[in-house]
Design an enzyme around this catalytic site. Structure first.
Site: not given
Ligand SMILES: Cc1cc2nc3c(=O)[nH]c(=O)nc-3n(C[C@H](O)[C@H](O)[C@H](O)COP(=O)(O)O)c2cc1C
Length: 653
Positions: A183, A354, A372, A403, A422
């Site tokens: 900047y 990430c 995020c 999820a 699962e």
């Protein structure tokens, strides 16, 4: 126990007269949560309140524009950057400072001029010299920046002074002058962009003159006791004539003489991607610079750069800095300081580095604000609060990927009774393999965190359980969440069912044996990352992509990092190329030039994306009172969407 382990970090300290309850600093991070034009929004209030409540000692509010004229996005359109550019903003800022003070946090604000200005509706870049230096962001609009005249420099100095006055009137405890990164002040400090022959160019004294005039004008406006400090690039890398540490040492002396009461040591590195600095992916990348500055500084030094509290404690113990700035980790978990202070380390949501946050900010023309991957509640702090459920439900979640785990945890936190099925022997789904390619290792701590959340919230987990509609209905659920993931797409290519054809998932999970010559069909993120993973193991890799651009589904910076990695490992990338046939030991392709070519292939890996997997959802519809289909089961997308959808679904039950 924790108190002893983190003794230094939780020790009070001062910047000038400002007393801080601990040494944890939230560095300035642009969010784009402000209203269009820069006014404080409710979203900002909630976001900063959460960080103040979470135990941070000093919050430095995001880089805010000192004038209405320089409130611009990275692309040069009027923006959602927060503003200190007018008195009318003061009452809203006051609400924000009052909120932080309620939690005994100190709150400062960074004053930032991003080099772009709005001149009667036209975006103009301004700077010390009319030079295009892409590595230093100069010439971003395709033309050399406007060279500021001495009168224009004086005008901008006064912008900073007025902004600081407004900050003080709004109840801030201090101001930080943004002299770092790409900047305007850094542009004056760096010989790469400052080629002036007048009193603002040449020697370090001259290049620092703009900063020093700003510091003096600010001090004049806010008085000698009001804490004012500066953030700067102690060094620049990969930029011809960039700032050197020797120059910085001289500049620092001048800044302290002019009234800077702390030194916030950042850096800037040019690469084809941004991660070398100022937003590094290596912990402690900038610490040696803080240490050098600390050796000569008479005022507190703030260190930054992928730090966590363990490393921060060590830096303080070794006397390399006085305060520790923690950026992205506080986006991931606003309660990080309190959790650590209370010994609840395993409850801290880890940042996976990430870069979603910064990429969202840089390419955010619509003012949607930073997001995020690991914290779906970022920027939605009030809406995403966990409230006890009105009626306790028997909830079944199918699928233990991000999820499913998020849905199960959020529902359990609300008090529902949750069973999670699962089909594999462990939880994690796609995360187990997403963490394997280069640069992705930080996903593992997040996976461990999610699994521990599932355990700690009392979710009943059934592993190796391939849930059918009968198994689910037998549980007599009030609500069912299908989060079973998607199915890999197998393109209709002659030879696709040969024994040497496997999926990227099979490769990363270690289920498939991979020969020396590898052809990957599909050059999106997963194909490219799998290619990088294998190339690092010494395989000869060719990636075929039907689109014009490899990894087209990725953001710019992380994409560039991946492309650099692939190039350095000599991976052949064929864009605009179609796979015609898979043969024994080779594939036949049509290249971008329309030529037929045969590429040797001991193993052919398919990475052609996923398709929704709503079979179970359809089988259960109408048979259970409430049912949701989320994540890749509903529509294949990235982890960000899967995670956020899971969390929202769990909260809504
Ligand atoms: C989303 C985002 C926005 C940022 N905005 C600013 C900013 O306004 N001013 C600034 O000096 N640095 C900014 N930074 C850099 C951070 O202050 C910090 O130096 C950097 O993230 C490294 O710290 P960390 O590794 O702990 O995240 C930003 C970083 C992120 C991730």
């Amino acid at each position: 126990m924790t108190a002893i382990r983190f003794k230094k970090i939780f020790e009070p300290t001062n910047i000038g007269q400002m007393r801080l309850k601990n040494r944890i600093v939230m560095p300035p991070m642009g969010t784009n949560y402000a209203e269009a034009g820069g006014a404080v929004s409710q979203r900002m209030l909630d976001y900063y309140e959460a960080r103040a409540r979470g135990g941070t000692g000093l919050i430095i509010v995001e880089g805010s524009a000192p004038s209405l004229q320089c409130n611009m996005s990275f692309q040069g359109s009027p923006s959602y950057q927060a503003s200190l550019g007018a008195d009318r903003f003061i009452p809203e800022w006051r609400k924000l400072t009052d909120t932080a003070h309620k939690f005994d946090a100190r709150i400062a604000i960074q004053i930032m001029h991003g080099t772009l200005e709005n001149w009667n509706g036209k975006a103009v870049q301004v700077g010390p010299s009319p030079v295009i230096v892409p590595a230093r962001f100069m010439g971003i609009l395709g033309v050399p920046p406007h060279e500021l005249t001495v009168e224009e420099i004086a005008e901008r100095v006064e912008w900073f002074a007025s902004a600081a006055r407004r900050a003080k009137e709004a109840g801030f405890d201090g101001v930080e002058i943004h002299g770092a990164h790409q900047y305007i002040i850094a542009a004056f400090l760096s010989s790469a962009t400052n080629q002036r022959k007048d009193k603002y160019g040449g020697s370090v004294e001259n290049k620092a003159r703009f900063l020093i005039e700003i510091l003096r004008a600010v001090k004049r406006e806010v008085g000698p006791d009001f804490p004012v400090w500066v953030r700067f690039n102690a060094q620049e890398w990969g930029i011809e004539s960039g700032i050197t540490l020797e120059e910085t040492k001289k500049m620092v002396r001048l800044a302290v003489e002019a009234g800077a009461q702390a030194l916030h040591v950042s850096g800037y590195g040019a690469g084809s991607y941004i991660t070398t600095a100022p937003i590094p992916d290596t912990a402690g990348f900038l610490v040696s610079l803080a240490e050098e500055v600390k050796k000569l500084a008479r005022v507190p030094v703030i260190a930054v750069g992928r730090l966590d509290l363990e490393l921060g404690e060590k830096i303080l113990e070794d006397g390399k800095a006085d305060l520790i700035a923690i950026g992205r980790r506080l986006l991931a978990d606003p309660d990080l300081p309190n959790k650590v202070a209370e010994g609840r380390l395993d409850e801290v949501t880890p940042c996976i580095g990430c870069m979603e946050c910064i990429e969202r900010l840089v390419f955010d023309e619509r003012g949607e604000g930073v997001t995020c991957v690991v914290n779906p509640g970022l920027g939605k702090e009030k809406a995403y609060q966990t409230r006890p459920a009105g009626k306790v439900k028997n909830v079944v979640v199918v699928g233990g990927g991000p999820a499913g785990m998020q849905a199960a945890v959020a529902a359990a936190k609300r008090g529902h009774k949750v069973t999670l099925f699962e089909k594999e022997a462990k939880l994690g789904g796609q995360l187990n393999i997403a963490a394997l390619p280069p640069f992705k290792g930080d996903i593992f701590p997040w996976l461990d965190y999610l699994v521990s959340q599932v355990e700690n919230t009392g979710v009943k987990v059934e592993l190796n359980a391939d849930a059918t509609s009968e198994i689910v209905t037998r549980k007599k659920p009030d609500a069912v969440v299908i989060a079973a993931g998607g199915n890999p797409v197998m393109p209709d290519i002659p030879g696709i069912d040969r024994s040497n054809v496997v999926t990227a998932e099979d490769v990363l999970s270690g289920e498939a044996r991979v020969g020396q010559n590898v052809v990957i069909i599909g050059g999106g993120m997963i194909g490219c990352e799998t290619g990088h993973y294998l190339a690092k193991q010494g395989k000869t890799v060719t990636i075929i992509e039907i689109l014009k651009r490899m990894a087209n589904d990725m953001f710019l910076m992380t994409r560039r990092r991946l492309m650099d990695g692939l190039k350095s490992k000599k991976v052949t990338m064929l864009a605009s190329t179609t796979c015609e046939e898979i043969k024994e030991g080779s594939v036949l392709v049509t290249t971008a030039e329309g030529k037929k070519e045969t590429i040797p292939a001991d193993t052919v890996i398919v990475a052609a994306g996923y398709e929704a997997n709503d079979r179970l959802y359809k089988a259960l519809e109408g048979k259970v009172p409430e049912i949701y289909c989320i994540g890749n089961s509903a529509k294949p997308r990235r982890i960000l969407e899967a995670n956020s959808e899971g969390y929202q679904t769990g909260l809504a039950l």
